[in-house]
Write a protein that holds these residues in place. Structure first.
Motif, PDB file in Angstrom:
ATOM      1  N   HIS A 718       0.747  -1.117  -0.029  1.00  0.00           N
ATOM      2  CA  HIS A 718       0.035   0.092   0.025  1.00  0.00           C
ATOM      3  C   HIS A 718       0.922   1.414   0.030  1.00  0.00           C
ATOM      4  N   LEU A 719       2.019   0.985   0.644  1.00  0.00           N
ATOM      5  CA  LEU A 719       2.717   2.383   0.732  1.00  0.00           C
ATOM      6  C   LEU A 719       3.508   2.664  -0.516  1.00  0.00           C
ATOM      7  N   ALA A 720       3.680   1.573  -1.486  1.00  0.00           N
ATOM      8  CA  ALA A 720       4.224   1.868  -2.872  1.00  0.00           C
ATOM      9  C   ALA A 720       3.260   2.432  -3.813  1.00  0.00           C
ATOM     10  N   ILE A 721       2.113   2.678  -3.316  1.00  0.00           N
ATOM     11  CA  ILE A 721       1.351   3.238  -4.558  1.00  0.00           C
ATOM     12  C   ILE A 721       1.734   4.610  -5.071  1.00  0.00           C
ATOM     13  N   ASN A 722       1.674   4.238  -6.418  1.00  0.00           N
ATOM     14  CA  ASN A 722       2.232   5.417  -7.450  1.00  0.00           C
ATOM     15  C   ASN A 722       3.456   4.983  -7.626  1.00  0.00           C
ATOM     16  N   ALA A 723       4.288   4.154  -7.196  1.00  0.00           N
ATOM     17  CA  ALA A 723       5.399   3.957  -7.513  1.00  0.00           C
ATOM     18  C   ALA A 723       5.744   2.977  -9.007  1.00  0.00           C
ATOM     19  N   PRO A 724       6.502   3.002  -9.656  1.00  0.00           N
ATOM     20  CA  PRO A 724       6.598   2.278 -11.021  1.00  0.00           C
ATOM     21  C   PRO A 724       6.591   0.959 -10.543  1.00  0.00           C
ATOM     22  N   VAL A 725       7.202   0.474  -9.606  1.00  0.00           N
ATOM     23  CA  VAL A 725       7.246  -0.929  -9.220  1.00  0.00           C
ATOM     24  C   VAL A 725       6.176  -1.651  -8.627  1.00  0.00           C
ATOM     25  N   ALA A 726       5.272  -0.731  -8.458  1.00  0.00           N
ATOM     26  CA  ALA A 726       3.937  -1.351  -8.025  1.00  0.00           C
ATOM     27  C   ALA A 726       3.385  -2.313  -8.446  1.00  0.00           C
ATOM     28  N   SER A 727       3.152  -2.478  -9.790  1.00  0.00           N
ATOM     29  CA  SER A 727       2.566  -3.235 -10.720  1.00  0.00           C
ATOM     30  C   SER A 727       3.257  -4.770 -10.565  1.00  0.00           C
ATOM     31  N   GLN A 728       4.571  -4.920 -10.516  1.00  0.00           N
ATOM     32  CA  GLN A 728       5.045  -6.081 -10.189  1.00  0.00           C
ATOM     33  C   GLN A 728       4.884  -6.444  -8.908  1.00  0.00           C
ATOM     34  N   MET A 729       5.111  -5.737  -7.863  1.00  0.00           N
ATOM     35  CA  MET A 729       4.873  -6.134  -6.618  1.00  0.00           C
ATOM     36  C   MET A 729       3.608  -6.577  -6.536  1.00  0.00           C
ATOM     37  N   CYS A 757      -6.610  -6.446  -0.410  1.00  0.00           N
ATOM     38  CA  CYS A 757      -7.229  -4.983  -0.546  1.00  0.00           C
ATOM     39  C   CYS A 757      -6.007  -4.001  -1.161  1.00  0.00           C
ATOM     40  N   ALA A 758      -4.976  -4.303  -0.221  1.00  0.00           N
ATOM     41  CA  ALA A 758      -3.728  -3.272  -0.657  1.00  0.00           C
ATOM     42  C   ALA A 758      -3.386  -3.238  -2.038  1.00  0.00           C
ATOM     43  N   VAL A 759      -3.372  -4.649  -2.646  1.00  0.00           N
ATOM     44  CA  VAL A 759      -2.991  -4.827  -4.070  1.00  0.00           C
ATOM     45  C   VAL A 759      -4.049  -3.874  -4.659  1.00  0.00           C
ATOM     46  N   PHE A 760      -5.497  -4.102  -4.682  1.00  0.00           N
ATOM     47  CA  PHE A 760      -6.376  -3.580  -5.547  1.00  0.00           C
ATOM     48  C   PHE A 760      -6.382  -2.227  -5.214  1.00  0.00           C
ATOM     49  N   LEU A 761      -5.842  -1.523  -4.199  1.00  0.00           N
ATOM     50  CA  LEU A 761      -5.676  -0.158  -4.116  1.00  0.00           C
ATOM     51  C   LEU A 761      -4.697   0.497  -4.520  1.00  0.00           C
ATOM     52  N   SER A 762      -3.481  -0.535  -4.852  1.00  0.00           N
ATOM     53  CA  SER A 762      -2.386   0.256  -4.884  1.00  0.00           C
ATOM     54  C   SER A 762      -1.818   0.445  -6.353  1.00  0.00           C
ATOM     55  N   MET A 763      -2.289  -1.027  -6.972  1.00  0.00           N
ATOM     56  CA  MET A 763      -1.846  -1.728  -8.309  1.00  0.00           C
ATOM     57  C   MET A 763      -2.796  -0.585  -9.401  1.00  0.00           C
ATOM     58  N   PRO A 764      -1.805  -0.157 -10.368  1.00  0.00           N
ATOM     59  CA  PRO A 764      -2.778   0.606 -11.410  1.00  0.00           C
ATOM     60  C   PRO A 764      -3.684  -0.363 -11.851  1.00  0.00           C
ATOM     61  N   SER A 765      -4.962   0.222 -12.316  1.00  0.00           N
ATOM     62  CA  SER A 765      -5.971  -0.711 -12.606  1.00  0.00           C
ATOM     63  C   SER A 765      -5.903  -1.377 -13.863  1.00  0.00           C
ATOM     64  N   ASP A 766      -5.404  -0.793 -14.831  1.00  0.00           N
ATOM     65  CA  ASP A 766      -5.160  -1.525 -16.288  1.00  0.00           C
ATOM     66  C   ASP A 766      -4.298  -2.761 -16.143  1.00  0.00           C
ATOM     67  N   THR A 767      -3.066  -2.452 -15.421  1.00  0.00           N
ATOM     68  CA  THR A 767      -2.162  -3.668 -15.064  1.00  0.00           C
ATOM     69  C   THR A 767      -2.823  -4.694 -14.236  1.00  0.00           C
ATOM     70  N   LEU A 768      -3.575  -4.259 -13.414  1.00  0.00           N
ATOM     71  CA  LEU A 768      -4.196  -5.014 -12.329  1.00  0.00           C
ATOM     72  C   LEU A 768      -5.233  -6.218 -13.056  1.00  0.00           C
ATOM     73  N   LEU A 769      -6.144  -5.412 -14.205  1.00  0.00           N
ATOM     74  CA  LEU A 769      -6.931  -6.589 -14.971  1.00  0.00           C
ATOM     75  C   LEU A 769      -6.231  -7.613 -15.697  1.00  0.00           C
ATOM     76  N   THR A 770      -5.141  -6.942 -16.420  1.00  0.00           N
ATOM     77  CA  THR A 770      -4.340  -7.722 -17.369  1.00  0.00           C
ATOM     78  C   THR A 770      -3.915  -8.770 -16.631  1.00  0.00           C
ATOM     79  N   ASP A 771      -3.198  -8.590 -15.479  1.00  0.00           N
ATOM     80  CA  ASP A 771      -2.675  -9.330 -14.495  1.00  0.00           C
ATOM     81  C   ASP A 771      -3.621 -10.541 -14.188  1.00  0.00           C
ATOM     82  N   LEU A 772      -4.587 -10.231 -13.589  1.00  0.00           N
ATOM     83  CA  LEU A 772      -5.565 -11.129 -12.936  1.00  0.00           C
ATOM     84  C   LEU A 772      -6.331 -11.903 -14.047  1.00  0.00           C
TER      85      LEU A 772
END
Lengths: 821, 322
Positions: A718-729, A757-772
């Motif tokens: 959650h703390l890494a929100i907006n960080a570039p590495v967030a999607s990999q994390m 919840c933290a992942v859903f909150l912090s990950m950019p939504s486009d990458t989240l959906l493609t990843d899921l």
């Protein structure tokens, strides 16, 4: 007419009168026919066979018309009312309700409604009920008719409001109708009592069925709120009333028994009154027994403690019922010590069962406890062990308290359990259950006595109190001349215990003191000084950061230093923040390595989380102020940058024409120190989780650490929100979480939910959906399932949270193209 | 918010060594004086108006001076040193002459006690070569009046105070095992004994008017006790100190406050009636050895002086307004 009435068959008389009524418009004729009909009410054949039809005709639409035209005729009105309100009340009720439900909206409907209102207000309900109580009276009716009458009686509010909707009169609303029904029932019972005194037999079957029907429809609270206060006072003085009530409850149909009894127990206060109303019903009626001894105790848990108290007190009051109390205790014991129940039932239910268990134990006397000793001992040992294993503090504490109380009651000399815990409200309540009952003889448990006793105790207590006060004031007055109050003291806060040694002034001194010193004071001073030293001397800290971390991680509280854990943790956080890369690398490796205690591993997690939190704060001057040299160096650059930016801004300002000048305050993005290093926090922690070691089995017995690990990972994410590495994390974390999502431990599941919840909150939504991707639906289903079925409240609410977040992500993702197009 | 503790009124520097003992002499004739005895045998006579030493007496052949007292009539000063001697000094008219001395044989730290029964007749209680024994002598002739030796095993004599009661002189003495014994000097027998402390009694003072005394020890508890009509010592009240060790305790003559010198560098002030803590005076950087209240007739000028191992003497004015 009389002679005519006796000669001509009733059927013909009625028929002709009704014909006249439905066709004629002559008031005199109408009055005559009405009086004929009214007179016929005395005829049993008419009331049995023709009354319904006559009434139907009378309230039907056509007659209504005439009624309104001749409404000024008092004679007609009187006769009409007499006919309706003295006829058999059951038929009247049925006809009225049927008419209401079948008539379209018209004047006739209004008429009918007002008649029904009148019907209720003149006490015809009581007549109805009473007519069915008299043995050999109207109860010769077919069972089908009886059933219909009961149904209509119990469902009057529903039937009327189905037709009348918002125009339903207040009298038909459940809030008014059921209390009215209750008072009518009371009156009927009253009459029954009088009849019984007069030597007449009565049957309570009908009333019992009505009561049952109302309760099963869920209106028991309305009924009992009106019934219970009267009943409890009546049964207190009159044993006949007790018998009548007990008979009534016995007559309740099997299928309604549960709702009737539950409603009753919920509304009664005190065991004695339950006992008066129910008698030995619990012994004689299987269903009641099941409800009282099993369902209310072991399966439901939403009731207040008072209910348990009166229920178990009721069982304890009579020798015939006491075996049931023992049975309840046995089953409560079984549930309490069942480890799977602890895992799969919610905390509230466990608390409820604990309460029941404590109450049972408090109510049992010595010989009974001796009898049940084996079971209780088994329960105590097993249950306490399971609970102490739990990760949830509330459950652990519950185990401790119940264990203590049980062992105290079992009175094993020399082997009583004793735990250390902070007493809170819940614990106090649990303990009070034990005390309030065990002090007095349970056989004489009666609220009246109790209040008497407390009243008697009160003055004693007060006098003793005043005595102590006077004695105290006595000594005071003795020394009143002898006080130092005329001298006001100075501030003495500076008066502190003298330290023998001075705090360390250099990082290396501090480190050395912590490594080698056997001097408690020096260690304490070093610990106190460590954090500020480490933060102030960045360079010196970086030289020894890993070594210092190692020392702190292995540091024991040898000298019982105050706030040891906090000081140590703060120092470790300071280290991590100052020299992030190396220390984080060290800590994350050590997390999975051999020979650490669980405590140390938990410490590592806490330190990582706190450090990440501190690092993720926006960089402001406040932080750079701690490192003056670096700040000076940095200022030159920033000066340059602001200068450059200002020029550009100015140019833009001058070249743009603004039509409106709204407050377009943009939230300024500020860099933080966590984003660049976030990866080094998370990935090493995800690396080795499934490699079980001799001393550390993360996926097995050490689920405590697993739960904390998941929480920490969620936090780091959650703390890494907006960080570039967030999607990999996020991707890595989801993979990890996926494998433990069905863990049996609640803490772990909470952690899983938190991380998700933290992942859903912090990950950019486009990458989240493609990843899921394909897992999307499965994830949704899983979350929905948890939200609905998990036994832990936190898990459920977190799952709901997760679902909401996921849906929000989905929505933004799916809506975006729409907006563009 | 309580007011902050006061700063010292002034500080007397230049004693050249550890200050062991202080004694005020403010009899109204001439300037107010403060005598101080140092660890190197120097006795300073400080003029409190000029705040400078009037003269310095080199005494006890360089051995530590542990006790000083001036006689009321005639400017005579008595000092006790670690060289096992008592010295009598004549200070009249600026002289500083050693007039008399007595070999006590005591090697301990116990301070003497002086009692002027009537002009011209003065009793002095001093420790002797026997560690637990008190000897009372007549000052003029050094004739021994009596020796007081406890029957019980109470250890070394630590401190004492002698005063005049109706029945005759009375002496209160503190011993190594923590007991306080009240002696009837004329009959040479103890009135009573009180086990006040678990550690040695380091200091005691008695408020003669109120028949009440206080004792401090090397532990962190200060006890006050009363003397009833039967001359029994009874525990009165006690107070816990933050840091252990009290080297000196003095009750002001008006019976309002009590000051103690602590091993933790602090001077503490208590209400005398119930030992209510009133102030902690922090200035010294080393152990405080002694405290003394001035005997000035004018109450506002009754000062508190403290001498410390850090070679300084601080003078305070506290609770002197009323």
């Amino acid at each position: 007419m009389e002679s005519v009435g006796s000669k001509v068959p009733v059927r013909l008389q009625a028929g002709s009168s009704l014909r006249t009524l439905s066709t004629s418009r002559d008031p005199r004729e109408i009055a005559k026919s009405l009086s004929t009909l009214t007179r016929l009410l005395e005829n049993a054949e008419f009331t049995r066979l023709h009354y319904t039809h006559a009434l139907q005709v009378l309230v039907s639409a056509r007659t209504c018309q005439w009624f309104s035209s001749s409404s000024d005729d008092d004679e007609v009105r009187r006769l009409w009312q007499e006919f309706v309100f003295t006829g058999p009340p059951d038929q009247t009720l049925l006809v009225l309700l049927d008419t209401i439900s079948s008539t379209e909206e018209c004047a006739g409907l209004d008429r009918c409604v007002s008649v029904l209102e009148k019907f209720l207000s003149v006490g015809r309900l009581e007549a109805l009920l009473w007519s069915r109580c008299v043995v050999g009276g109207a109860c010769s009716d077919s069972s089908q008719l009886t059933e219909t009458v009961i149904g209509h009686l119990a469902a009057l509010p529903s039937i009327t409001s189905n037709r009348l909707h918002t125009k339903t009169p207040d009298a038909f609303l459940p809030q008014q109708y059921y209390p009215l029904l209750a008072t009518n029932i009371l009156c009927t019972l009253e009459k029954t009592c009088q009849a019984l005194r007069g030597g007449q037999d009565c049957s309570l079957g009908f009333v019992a069925q009505v009561l049952g029907k109302v309760c099963i429809q869920g209106y028991s609270s309305f009924i009992y709120e009106a019934l219970v206060p009267r009943l409890s006072s009546l049964t207190h003085t009159d044993p006949l009333w007790q018998r009548v009530m007990q008979k009534l409850l016995e007559k309740i149909p099997e299928r309604c028994m549960e709702s009737v009894i539950t409603g009753l127990i919920l509304n009664l206060r005190g065991a004695a009154v339950v006992s008066r109303l129910m008698g030995n019903l619990v012994v004689t009626n299987k269903k009641a027994q099941f409800v009282l001894t099993h369902k209310l105790v072991l399966q439901q848990y939403q009731h207040p403690t008072q209910v348990l108290k009166s229920l178990l007190g009721y069982l304890a009051l009579n020798a015939e019922r006491r075996p049931l109390l023992k049975q309840v205790l046995r089953s409560a014991c079984q549930v309490w010590c069942n480890s799977s129940a602890i895992k799969h039932t919610c905390v509230e239910q466990q608390l409820y069962i604990s309460k029941a268990l404590m109450l049972c134990v408090a109510l049992l006397n010595h010989s009974e406890i001796e009898e049940l000793r084996e079971e209780m001992l088994q329960c105590m040992l097993g249950g306490v062990q399971c609970r102490l294993d739990s990760n949830i503090e509330r459950i652990r504490r519950m185990g401790m308290v119940v264990g203590e109380c049980l062992s105290q009651r079992l009175d094993v000399p020399g082997s009583q359990l004793k735990f250390k815990y902070e007493p809170d409200e819940e614990i106090k309540e649990l303990k009070s259950l034990m005390e309030s009952l065990s002090t007095k003889d349970s056989e004489e448990f009666e609220p009246e006595h109790q209040s008497d006793e407390s009243r008697r105790l009160q003055p004693e207590f007060e006098t003793s109190l005043t005595q102590s006060v006077t004695s105290q004031s006595g000594t005071d007055s003795d020394s009143e001349l002898d006080s130092d109050d005329d001298l006001t003291p100075y501030d003495m806060s500076a008066d502190q215990e003298k330290k023998k040694s001075a705090p360390p002034r250099y990082v290396r001194d501090c480190l050395e003191a912590l490594i080698s010193s056997n001097d408690a004071e020096r260690v304490e001073l070093s610990l106190h000084a460590a954090e500020s030293l480490l933060r102030k001397n960045g360079k010196a800290t970086q030289e020894v950061s890993v070594q210092f971390s190692k020392v702190l991680l292995h540091l024991d509280d040898r000298y019982n230093t105050e706030d040891f854990q906090v000081l140590r943790q703060n120092a470790m956080v300071a280290l991590t923040v100052t020299d992030t890369k190396l220390v984080v690398e060290y800590l994350t490796t050590e997390f999975y390595s051999l020979n650490y205690s669980l405590r140390q591993r938990l410490d590592i997690l806490e330190v990582l989380a706190l450090s990440a939190q501190e690092l993720s704060e926006p960089i402001t001057n406040k932080h750079t102020g701690a490192q003056p040299i670096a700040a000076v160096a940095a200022r030159d650059q920033t000066d340059d940058i602001t200068h450059w930016r200002q020029i550009v801004e100015k140019r833009i300002q001058s070249k743009t024409r603004r039509i409106t000048k709204g407050a377009t305050q943009m939230v300024k993005a500020v860099p933080n120190r966590y984003a660049p290093v976030a990866g080094s926090f998370i990935f090493p922690l995800l690396r080795n989780y499934d490699r079980s070691q001799v001393t550390f089995d993360l996926l097995g017995t050490d689920h405590l650490v697993l739960g904390r690990l998941l929480h920490t990972l969620g936090l780091l994410m959650h703390l890494a929100i907006n960080a570039p590495v967030a999607s990999q994390m996020g991707r890595a974390l989801l993979d990890f979480v996926w494998s433990v999502r069905f863990h049996t431990d609640q803490m772990v599941r909470r952690g899983v939910m938190f991380a998700v919840c933290a992942v859903f909150l912090s990950m950019p939504s486009d990458t989240l959906l493609t990843d899921l991707g394909d897992d999307l639906m499965e994830t949704r289903n899983w979350l929905a399932d948890v939200a609905e079925n998990d036994c832990d409240t936190d898990c459920r609410s977190l799952a709901v949270q997760g679902l909401i977040l996921l849906d929000k992500n989905l929505k933004t993702q799916l809506q975006l193209p729409d907006v563009e197009s | 918010m309580a007011r902050p503790p006061p700063n010292p009124l002034y500080i007397l520097r230049g004693s050249g060594d550890v200050v062991n003992t202080l004694h005020f002499c403010c009899d109204g004739q001439g300037p107010s004086l403060l005598y101080s005895g140092s660890g190197k045998g120097a006795i300073h006579v400080w003029n409190l108006t000029t705040r400078r030493p009037e003269c310095v007496l080199e005494s006890h052949s360089g051995n530590s001076v542990i006790w000083l007292q001036a006689l009321k009539e005639s400017s005579t000063l008595i000092s006790q040193g670690r060289d096992m001697r008592m010295c009598v000094w004549d200070l009249s008219e600026g002289r500083g002459a050693l007039t008399d001395s007595l070999l006590t044989g005591s090697v301990g730290f116990c301070q003497c006690s002086l009692l002027e029964t009537r002009p011209g007749s003065t009793l002095l209680a001093h420790p002797t070569e026997h560690m637990e024994e008190v000897s009372v002598v007549e000052m003029k002739s050094w004739t021994q009046v009596c020796t007081l030796k406890p029957d019980l095993k109470v250890g070394m004599l630590m401190c004492m105070k002698m005063w005049q009661a109706q029945s005759g002189p009375v002496l209160c003495a503190g011993y190594e095992d923590g007991s306080v014994i009240l002696w009837d000097v004329s009959h040479r027998r103890p009135f009573s004994c009180l086990k006040a402390h678990t550690e040695p009694v380091m200091c005691l003072d008695v408020d003669v008017c109120r028949q009440k005394g206080v004792s401090g020890s090397s532990d962190n508890i200060l006890h006050s006790w009363t003397i009833d009509d039967q001359r029994n010592l009874q525990m009165h009240s006690s107070v816990q100190l933050t840091n252990p060790g009290v080297s000196s305790a003095r009750v002001r003559t008006d019976g309002k406050i009590l000051a103690t010198a602590g091993w933790d560098n602090n001077i503490r002030v208590f209400g005398w009636k119930k030992l209510k803590p009133l102030a902690v005076l922090q200035h010294h950087t080393d152990m405080v050895n002694t405290v003394a209240f001035s005997d000035h007739q004018d109450p506002p000028q009754r000062l508190l002086a403290a001498g410390s191992k850090d070679q300084r003497i601080t003078v305070w004015s506290i609770y002197s307004e009323s």
